[in-house]
Scaffold this motif. Structure first.
Motif, short mmCIF file in Angstrom:
data_model
loop_
_atom_site.label_atom_id
_atom_site.label_comp_id
_atom_site.label_asym_id
_atom_site.label_seq_id
_atom_site.Cartn_x
_atom_site.Cartn_y
_atom_site.Cartn_z
N SER A 232 15.99 -20.39 61.06
CA SER A 232 17.00 -20.17 62.09
C SER A 232 17.07 -21.38 63.02
O SER A 232 16.23 -22.30 62.94
N LYS A 233 18.04 -21.36 63.90
CA LYS A 233 18.15 -22.43 64.90
C LYS A 233 16.87 -22.52 65.72
O LYS A 233 16.35 -23.62 65.95
N ASN A 234 16.33 -21.38 66.13
CA ASN A 234 15.09 -21.38 66.92
C ASN A 234 13.91 -21.91 66.10
O ASN A 234 13.05 -22.61 66.64
N ASP A 235 13.85 -21.56 64.82
CA ASP A 235 12.78 -22.08 63.96
C ASP A 235 12.82 -23.60 63.91
O ASP A 235 11.78 -24.26 64.01
N LEU A 236 14.02 -24.15 63.74
CA LEU A 236 14.16 -25.61 63.66
C LEU A 236 13.81 -26.28 64.98
O LEU A 236 13.15 -27.32 65.01
N LEU A 237 14.24 -25.68 66.09
CA LEU A 237 13.92 -26.26 67.40
C LEU A 237 12.43 -26.16 67.70
O LEU A 237 11.82 -27.12 68.19
N ASN A 238 11.82 -25.01 67.38
CA ASN A 238 10.39 -24.82 67.65
C ASN A 238 9.50 -25.71 66.79
O ASN A 238 8.40 -26.08 67.19
N SER A 239 9.97 -26.04 65.59
CA SER A 239 9.17 -26.90 64.71
C SER A 239 9.54 -28.38 64.89
O SER A 239 9.07 -29.22 64.13
N ALA A 240 10.36 -28.67 65.91
CA ALA A 240 10.79 -30.05 66.20
C ALA A 240 11.31 -30.73 64.93
O ALA A 240 10.95 -31.86 64.61
N ALA A 241 12.16 -30.03 64.21
CA ALA A 241 12.72 -30.56 62.95
C ALA A 241 13.48 -31.85 63.22
O ALA A 241 14.17 -31.99 64.22
N GLU A 242 13.33 -32.78 62.29
CA GLU A 242 14.04 -34.05 62.36
C GLU A 242 14.37 -34.49 60.94
O GLU A 242 13.50 -34.52 60.08
N VAL A 243 15.64 -34.79 60.71
CA VAL A 243 16.07 -35.29 59.39
C VAL A 243 16.08 -36.82 59.46
O VAL A 243 16.76 -37.41 60.30
N LEU A 244 15.29 -37.43 58.58
CA LEU A 244 15.19 -38.88 58.50
C LEU A 244 16.06 -39.34 57.35
O LEU A 244 15.94 -38.83 56.24
N VAL A 245 16.93 -40.31 57.61
CA VAL A 245 17.88 -40.79 56.60
C VAL A 245 17.62 -42.27 56.34
O VAL A 245 17.47 -43.06 57.27
N PHE A 246 17.58 -42.62 55.06
CA PHE A 246 17.33 -43.99 54.63
C PHE A 246 18.44 -44.39 53.67
O PHE A 246 18.72 -43.69 52.71
N LEU A 247 19.11 -45.52 53.95
CA LEU A 247 20.18 -46.04 53.10
C LEU A 247 19.79 -47.43 52.64
O LEU A 247 19.38 -48.27 53.44
N LYS A 248 19.93 -47.67 51.35
CA LYS A 248 19.67 -49.00 50.78
C LYS A 248 20.85 -49.36 49.90
O LYS A 248 21.33 -48.54 49.12
N ALA A 249 21.35 -50.60 50.03
CA ALA A 249 22.49 -51.05 49.23
C ALA A 249 22.43 -52.56 49.06
O ALA A 249 21.73 -53.26 49.79
N TYR A 250 23.20 -53.04 48.10
CA TYR A 250 23.30 -54.48 47.85
C TYR A 250 24.58 -55.00 48.49
O TYR A 250 25.67 -54.50 48.22
N ASP A 251 24.46 -55.99 49.37
CA ASP A 251 25.61 -56.60 50.04
C ASP A 251 26.03 -57.81 49.22
O ASP A 251 25.33 -58.82 49.19
N ASP A 252 27.19 -57.70 48.54
CA ASP A 252 27.59 -58.79 47.64
C ASP A 252 28.04 -60.05 48.39
O ASP A 252 28.01 -61.14 47.85
N ALA A 253 28.44 -59.94 49.65
CA ALA A 253 28.86 -61.12 50.41
C ALA A 253 27.67 -62.03 50.72
O ALA A 253 27.81 -63.25 50.75
N TYR A 254 26.51 -61.44 50.95
CA TYR A 254 25.31 -62.22 51.30
C TYR A 254 24.27 -62.24 50.18
O TYR A 254 23.19 -62.79 50.34
N SER A 255 24.58 -61.58 49.08
CA SER A 255 23.65 -61.49 47.94
C SER A 255 22.27 -61.04 48.37
O SER A 255 21.25 -61.65 48.05
N SER A 256 22.25 -59.95 49.12
CA SER A 256 20.97 -59.43 49.59
C SER A 256 21.01 -57.91 49.69
O SER A 256 22.07 -57.30 49.77
N ILE A 257 19.84 -57.33 49.69
CA ILE A 257 19.71 -55.89 49.86
C ILE A 257 19.64 -55.60 51.35
O ILE A 257 18.91 -56.27 52.09
N VAL A 258 20.42 -54.63 51.78
CA VAL A 258 20.40 -54.21 53.18
C VAL A 258 19.89 -52.78 53.26
O VAL A 258 20.08 -51.99 52.33
N VAL A 259 19.23 -52.48 54.35
CA VAL A 259 18.71 -51.12 54.56
C VAL A 259 19.10 -50.67 55.96
O VAL A 259 19.27 -51.47 56.87
N SER A 260 19.22 -49.37 56.09
CA SER A 260 19.49 -48.77 57.39
C SER A 260 18.73 -47.46 57.47
O SER A 260 18.64 -46.72 56.49
#
Length: 111
Positions: free
Chosen positions: A68-96
């Motif tokens: 529930s909403k309360n379960d997520l708040l009480n457990s201090a839930a946090e969604v961590l997102v990781f993005l990795k891609a190849y940038d063809d303009a700079y010929s390098s891998i970028v991450v966010s």
């Protein structure tokens, strides 16, 4: 659900997104941090030219299932997102990396 948008006008190729939920749980009377991978509707795309909407699947196997909403708040839930891609303009891998805390979640929204 969240969206990924390019920062610059470069084409990003072979983009890959991973999401993990961090929960503070009580185990044996102690509060411990636990990390669980989240299933995504789309986790890779050949070319990120405009934007991409990422949908989290919450099934019976998901660590978020039946919380529930309360379960997520009480457990201090946090969604961590990781993005990795190849940038063809700079010929390098970028991450966010970014994260969303339970207090930022929108509950009961219709999309």
């Amino acid at each position: 659900m969240f969206s990924v948008v390019r920062y610059k006008h470069n084409n990003l190729l072979d983009a890959e997104v991973k999401a993990t939920v961090a929960l503070k749980l009580f185990e044996n009377g102690k509060k411990v941090n636990r990390f669980f991978p989240l299933a995504l509707e789309i986790s890779t795309i050949n070319a990120l030219t405009v934007s991409l909407t990422i949908v989290l699947y919450i099934t019976e196997e998901s660590p978020l299932y039946n919380l529930s909403k309360n379960d997520l708040l009480n457990s201090a839930a946090e969604v961590l997102v990781f993005l990795k891609a190849y940038d063809d303009a700079y010929s390098s891998i970028v991450v966010s990396r970014t994260s969303f805390e339970a207090s930022e979640f929108v509950f009961g929204a219709k999309f």
